[in-house]
Design a protein around this motif. Structure first.
Motif, short mmCIF file in Angstrom:
data_model
loop_
_atom_site.label_atom_id
_atom_site.label_comp_id
_atom_site.label_asym_id
_atom_site.label_seq_id
_atom_site.Cartn_x
_atom_site.Cartn_y
_atom_site.Cartn_z
N ARG A 68 -14.97 17.73 103.63
CA ARG A 68 -13.72 18.63 103.65
C ARG A 68 -14.05 19.93 104.32
O ARG A 68 -15.08 20.62 104.19
CB ARG A 68 -13.47 19.06 102.06
CG ARG A 68 -13.03 18.11 101.23
CD ARG A 68 -12.67 18.41 99.77
NE ARG A 68 -11.74 19.64 99.96
CZ ARG A 68 -11.62 20.46 98.52
NH1 ARG A 68 -12.35 20.42 97.60
NH2 ARG A 68 -10.72 21.46 98.61
N LEU A 69 -13.03 20.40 105.11
CA LEU A 69 -13.23 21.66 105.77
C LEU A 69 -12.84 22.88 105.08
O LEU A 69 -11.82 23.55 105.18
CB LEU A 69 -12.24 21.51 107.06
CG LEU A 69 -12.67 20.70 108.14
CD1 LEU A 69 -11.64 20.60 109.47
CD2 LEU A 69 -14.16 20.57 108.91
N TRP A 70 -13.64 23.04 104.11
CA TRP A 70 -13.37 24.17 103.02
C TRP A 70 -14.87 24.94 102.83
O TRP A 70 -15.67 24.36 102.62
CB TRP A 70 -12.87 23.41 101.84
CG TRP A 70 -12.64 24.29 100.82
CD1 TRP A 70 -11.73 25.23 100.11
CD2 TRP A 70 -13.78 24.40 99.52
NE1 TRP A 70 -11.96 25.91 98.92
CE2 TRP A 70 -13.34 25.39 98.88
CE3 TRP A 70 -15.00 23.91 99.23
CZ2 TRP A 70 -13.86 25.91 97.58
CZ3 TRP A 70 -15.75 24.35 98.09
CH2 TRP A 70 -15.24 25.43 97.24
N LEU A 71 -14.51 26.32 102.70
CA LEU A 71 -15.69 26.95 102.16
C LEU A 71 -15.61 27.72 100.87
O LEU A 71 -14.37 28.07 100.50
CB LEU A 71 -15.91 28.02 103.24
CG LEU A 71 -16.62 27.72 104.42
CD1 LEU A 71 -16.55 28.89 105.55
CD2 LEU A 71 -18.06 27.44 104.50
N PRO A 72 -16.64 27.85 100.00
CA PRO A 72 -16.33 28.38 98.78
C PRO A 72 -16.07 29.94 98.97
O PRO A 72 -16.17 30.62 99.82
CB PRO A 72 -17.87 28.55 98.29
CG PRO A 72 -18.48 27.25 99.21
CD PRO A 72 -17.95 27.53 100.20
N PRO A 73 -15.17 30.47 97.79
CA PRO A 73 -14.67 31.98 98.02
C PRO A 73 -15.89 32.95 98.37
O PRO A 73 -16.63 32.69 97.80
CB PRO A 73 -14.00 31.99 96.70
CG PRO A 73 -13.56 30.69 96.12
CD PRO A 73 -14.64 29.77 96.87
N GLY A 74 -15.63 33.72 99.32
CA GLY A 74 -16.39 34.80 99.54
C GLY A 74 -17.47 34.43 100.54
O GLY A 74 -18.40 35.49 100.79
N THR A 75 -17.75 33.33 100.89
CA THR A 75 -18.74 32.80 101.94
C THR A 75 -18.09 32.88 103.42
O THR A 75 -18.99 32.88 104.38
CB THR A 75 -19.01 31.44 101.60
OG1 THR A 75 -18.11 30.54 101.81
CG2 THR A 75 -19.79 31.37 100.40
N TRP A 76 -16.63 33.34 103.71
CA TRP A 76 -16.54 33.24 104.97
C TRP A 76 -17.08 34.26 105.92
O TRP A 76 -17.41 34.18 107.22
CB TRP A 76 -14.83 33.47 105.09
CG TRP A 76 -14.20 32.09 105.22
CD1 TRP A 76 -13.48 31.38 103.99
CD2 TRP A 76 -14.00 31.28 106.09
NE1 TRP A 76 -12.89 30.26 104.42
CE2 TRP A 76 -13.27 30.10 105.78
CE3 TRP A 76 -14.45 31.28 107.46
CZ2 TRP A 76 -12.92 28.84 106.53
CZ3 TRP A 76 -14.17 30.02 108.15
CH2 TRP A 76 -13.22 29.02 107.67
N PRO A 77 -17.18 35.45 105.19
CA PRO A 77 -17.84 36.67 106.11
C PRO A 77 -19.20 36.33 106.45
O PRO A 77 -19.77 36.58 107.42
CB PRO A 77 -17.72 37.82 105.13
CG PRO A 77 -16.50 37.36 104.15
CD PRO A 77 -16.59 35.93 104.04
#
Length: 306
Positions: A68-77
């Motif tokens: 899945r092309l998904w990151l946990p919340p808060g990890t994008w930065p």
């Protein structure tokens, strides 16, 4: 629910042989980069090509593994920060390779364990032990010998105009890589390695495109002047992509906690390949200093592993 058994580890002699082969391919990638730069290839174009090939390979892995092309919340930065760090590391490393003998550039970059230990301590981690400090001090002494500091002090002009700048780029590449490792360990531990690597390479690719459009590096997107330059550019991309893929696919079976110091074979391989392809050779005293650096890094890695 039944758990999925981890993949069986390779026999240790096969794991070490595979890792030495990968390290040699990474070394050959850097020698190919110097060959490309010496024949007119732009710095940003080299990193762009390398990261583009890596992106294609990682995208194929993501599709094959149905990730899945998904990151946990808060990890994008933090993921973006890792990508920027690796972009800086890539440009700095190739900038050092363009100005210094390849093996010296790699020895500088391979001091990242020292910078990572100090960075972790500065950010609230465990203080390095006395033994680790002594090992790191030994590595730095060996590095001073490799850099031939007395000769540079005696006659800086004889070392070439890019010598000091190349050293700065090598140290910067090590620091950027140490920062990326710290963020990965402390802020992105919950992100899958395939997705994390893909997003990192995509960030590097996009950063090189933007840098090229803005003219951030003079001549950064210049095409090779001749067939030798094209050959260097092609090999640097293929060697990096192949080595990256092999390491990435087999890493669950390599017992990295035990065998990771084998990857420090890369500067040794670059010494031989650099001599055969580019005619670059160190003096006997520099060879001794290089052996001290590689040996110290291996011991430090083993200490951290334990």
């Amino acid at each position: 629910m039944s758990s999925i058994a981890p993949p069986a580890l390779l026999p240790r002699h096969l794991a070490i042989l595979l890792m030495m082969t990968v390290a040699t391919m990474f070394a050959a990638n850097h020698v190919s980069a110097r060959l490309a730069f010496d024949n007119g290839t732009g710095l940003l174009l080299a990193v762009l090509t390398r990261s583009g090939v890596a992106c294609l390979i990682l995208l194929a892995l993501v599709i094959a593994q149905k990730k899945r092309l998904w990151l946990p919340p808060g990890t994008w930065p933090w993921q973006l920060a890792v990508g920027v760090c690796i972009a800086i590391q890539s440009v700095s490393l190739y900038s050092a390779v363009a100005r210094l003998p390849v093996v010296i550039a790699l020895l500088l970059v391979n001091t990242f364990p020292i910078q990572l230990a100090l960075l972790s301590w500065a950010l609230g981690g465990k203080r390095p032990s006395l033994r680790s400090c002594l090992i790191m001090g030994t590595i730095l002494v060996g590095l001073l010998v490799v850099l031939d500091i007395p000769s540079w002090i005696a006659d800086a002009d004889a070392m070439g105009p890019g010598w000091l700048t190349g050293i700065g780029f090598g140290v910067s590449a090590a620091f950027a890589f140490a920062c990326a490792l710290w963020i990965t360990e402390h802020r992105l531990a919950g992100v899958g390695s395939t997705l994390r690597s893909l997003l990192t390479m995509q960030t590097v690719f996009i950063a090189m495109v933007i840098g090229g459009l803005l003219g951030a590096v003079p001549g950064g997107m210049s095409l090779p002047d001749n067939s030798t330059g094209w050959m260097g550019l092609t090999f640097l991309a293929l060697l990096y992509g192949t080595a990256f893929s092999v390491l990435f696919i087999f890493v669950p079976r390599l017992d990295m906690a035990r065998n990771a110091p084998v990857m420090n074979f890369e500067p040794v391989a670059s010494l031989l390949i650099g001599y055969l392809v580019l005619g670059q050779m160190l003096s006997p005293s520099q060879l001794v200093g290089g052996a001290v650096v590689v040996g110290g890094i291996v011991v430090l890695s083993l200490s951290r592993g334990r």
